[in-house]
Enzyme design. Sequence first.
Site, PDB file in Angstrom:
ATOM      1  N   ASN A 195      21.932 -25.283  24.675  1.00 34.76           N
ATOM      2  CA  ASN A 195      20.570 -25.425  24.160  1.00 34.76           C
ATOM      3  C   ASN A 195      20.477 -24.639  22.856  1.00 34.76           C
ATOM      4  OD1 ASN A 195      20.070 -22.666  24.808  1.00 34.76           O
ATOM      5  ND2 ASN A 195      19.431 -23.232  26.872  1.00 34.76           N
ATOM      6  N   MET A 196      19.324 -24.669  22.227  1.00 35.69           N
ATOM      7  CA  MET A 196      19.203 -24.084  20.891  1.00 35.69           C
ATOM      8  C   MET A 196      19.430 -22.572  20.906  1.00 35.69           C
ATOM      9  SD  MET A 196      18.876 -25.312  17.927  1.00 35.69           S
ATOM     10  CE  MET A 196      18.701 -24.692  16.260  1.00 35.69           C
ATOM     11  N   SER A 197      18.921 -21.894  21.919  1.00 31.96           N
ATOM     12  CA  SER A 197      19.094 -20.441  21.957  1.00 31.96           C
ATOM     13  C   SER A 197      20.563 -20.083  22.200  1.00 31.96           C
ATOM     14  CB  SER A 197      18.205 -19.824  23.040  1.00 31.96           C
ATOM     15  OG  SER A 197      18.552 -20.303  24.318  1.00 31.96           O
ATOM     16  N   GLU A 198      21.252 -20.855  23.031  1.00 34.23           N
ATOM     17  CA  GLU A 198      22.677 -20.618  23.267  1.00 34.23           C
ATOM     18  C   GLU A 198      23.487 -20.893  22.002  1.00 34.23           C
ATOM     19  OE1 GLU A 198      22.796 -21.772  28.040  1.00 34.23           O
ATOM     20  OE2 GLU A 198      23.009 -23.339  26.511  1.00 34.23           O
ATOM     21  N   ASP A 264      20.772 -29.337  33.600  1.00 35.97           N
ATOM     22  CA  ASP A 264      21.588 -30.006  34.609  1.00 35.97           C
ATOM     23  C   ASP A 264      21.424 -31.518  34.518  1.00 35.97           C
ATOM     24  OD1 ASP A 264      22.258 -27.485  35.563  1.00 35.97           O
ATOM     25  OD2 ASP A 264      20.739 -27.507  37.137  1.00 35.97           O
TER      26      ASP A 264
END
EC number: 2.7.1.167
Length: 476
Positions: A195-198, A264
Site C-alpha cells: 500500500n502507499m504507506s508501505e 487480502d
Amino acid sequence: MKPVLPDYSKAGVLIVGDVMLDRYWYGPTGRISPEAPVPVVKVEQSEERPGGAANVAMNIASLGGHAHIIGLTGQDEPANVLANKLTSLKVHCDFVALPDYPTITKLRVLSRGQQLIRLDFEDKFENTDAQLILSRMESALPKVRAVILSDYAKGALEHVQQFIQKAKAAGVPVFIDPKGSDFERYRGASLLTPNMSEFEAVVGKVKSEQELVEKGFALIEKFDLGALLVTRSEHGMTLLRRGLEPFHLPTQAKEVYDVTGAGDTVISVLAASVAAGKALDEACALANAAAGVVVGKLGTSTVSTIELAEAVHGSKDTDYGVISEDALIEAVKKAQARGEKVVMTNGCFDILHAGHVSYLNHAAELGDRLIVAVNTDESVKRLKGPGRPVNSTDRRMAVLAGLGAVDWVVPFSEDTPQRLIAAILPNLLVKGGDYKPEEIAGGKEVIAAGGEVKVLNFEEGCSTTEIIEAIKGGRG
C-alpha cells in the site's frame, strides 16, 4: 476498462503465510464503567472469521477457486476453529501445529458499528524449520497456477526467500503482500502489492504520480521484481511492469466503512484471476473492483463473483459475464426470487456469426435473463473432431459475454449440458434446430420443475462449418 470475469473454477492458488483467527464481539454501550473511564459493552453477539493469510484463502474460495493454504498455528482451540471454518468453505488446510505457540487471534469489540478496542493473542513464530513449509509446498505446487505469500510479520515467512525460489523453480508466479520496509526479503518475486504507506516506507515521501512511477520502476530494478502494484487508497492503484507503460486505476469504492482485510482481497482476486488465465492488467482491474466492494463491509470480508460482476459492470441490472457454476446457481436463485424469467441455451459457438447473434437475441426476448452454456475445448473436440475448436473456451466465452443479449456465460465439460441444466433449472430452456422438446438435453428436468422447453429456428445460410471451409478455400 470493464474486464470479463474468468472461470475461477480453473484457478488453483497456494497461499503461504501468517494465518490468524479474527473474533468479533458486538453489543450496545450506554454507560461508563464505575471502575475506570471506559464504556461498558453488553455483549449480545459474537462472530469468528479466518484472518490474515486465511482470509486470502477464504476470498479465493468465495470466487469458486481452489485454495490450498499452508501456515503455522498452535495446538489449541483457535487452530481447530480456523481449520474447521476453512474446510467448510472447501479450502485445503495444511497447517503446521507447533505446541509452544498460540494460534494468532485478534479479538475486536464493537458497538454501534464502531470498533472500541482490539485485543491480540500472539507470539511471533521464530527459528522455525523451513523444511516444515518447503515440503508442503513441494507437494502442492504441481496442482496450482499461482502462489501468494501473505506476510503479516508473524514469522510464517521467516524463510521467505526459500519459498520464492521454490515456487520459481516450479514455474509458478509468486505474488506477495509485503510487510515492513525490508523489500530485499522479497527479491525475485513476480509481483509485490504494497500500500502507499508501505511503499513510502521504502522509497521515501512521494509528492506526485510521476515520482511514484519513477521510484516504483527503480524498486523493480533494485529487487529484480516482475511487477509492482501500489494500492493508493482513494487514489486507486498503479501497476508498474518492466518495459510497459504505467497502468493507473481509479478507486471504485463508493463508501469506505472498514478497510480490514482489503489488501487480502486485492491480492487474492489478482492471483486467482491470473491463475484463471487473465492478463495482469485485467487481473488488477478485477482486484480494484473487488477492493471497492470489500471496504464497504464491516470486518474481514470476502467478495463473491456476483458482487464482483456487479462492481465491474456498475449495476445489479447489467450483464454479469463469465461465471462459475456455483456462482451461477446463486445468481439464478436471486433472479428468480425477484420474479425474473431466466432463459438458458447452450452450444459450442466456435466462430460467432450473424446466425448465432440472431438466435441469441431471439432467446433473450423470451425472458429477463439469458444464460449461455458453452462446451469446453475438450467437449468440442469430442463432438466436432480434430481441428476444433478454432477458438479456445476463454475466447468464445469472452465474445459471448460481450453481447448485449447475454447475461451469464458458463462452461461445461461434458458432451451435453444435462447435468448443468438440472442444477440451474431455468424457467425456459431453448435450443436451435429441428429437435423435439423431449429430445433436448435437460428438457425433462426443466419441465419436471415447472419450466418450459422451446425450439427456435436458426437463420439460414449461416454455419460455422461453412465459414471454416470458405476460409480454407480462400473465399473468406
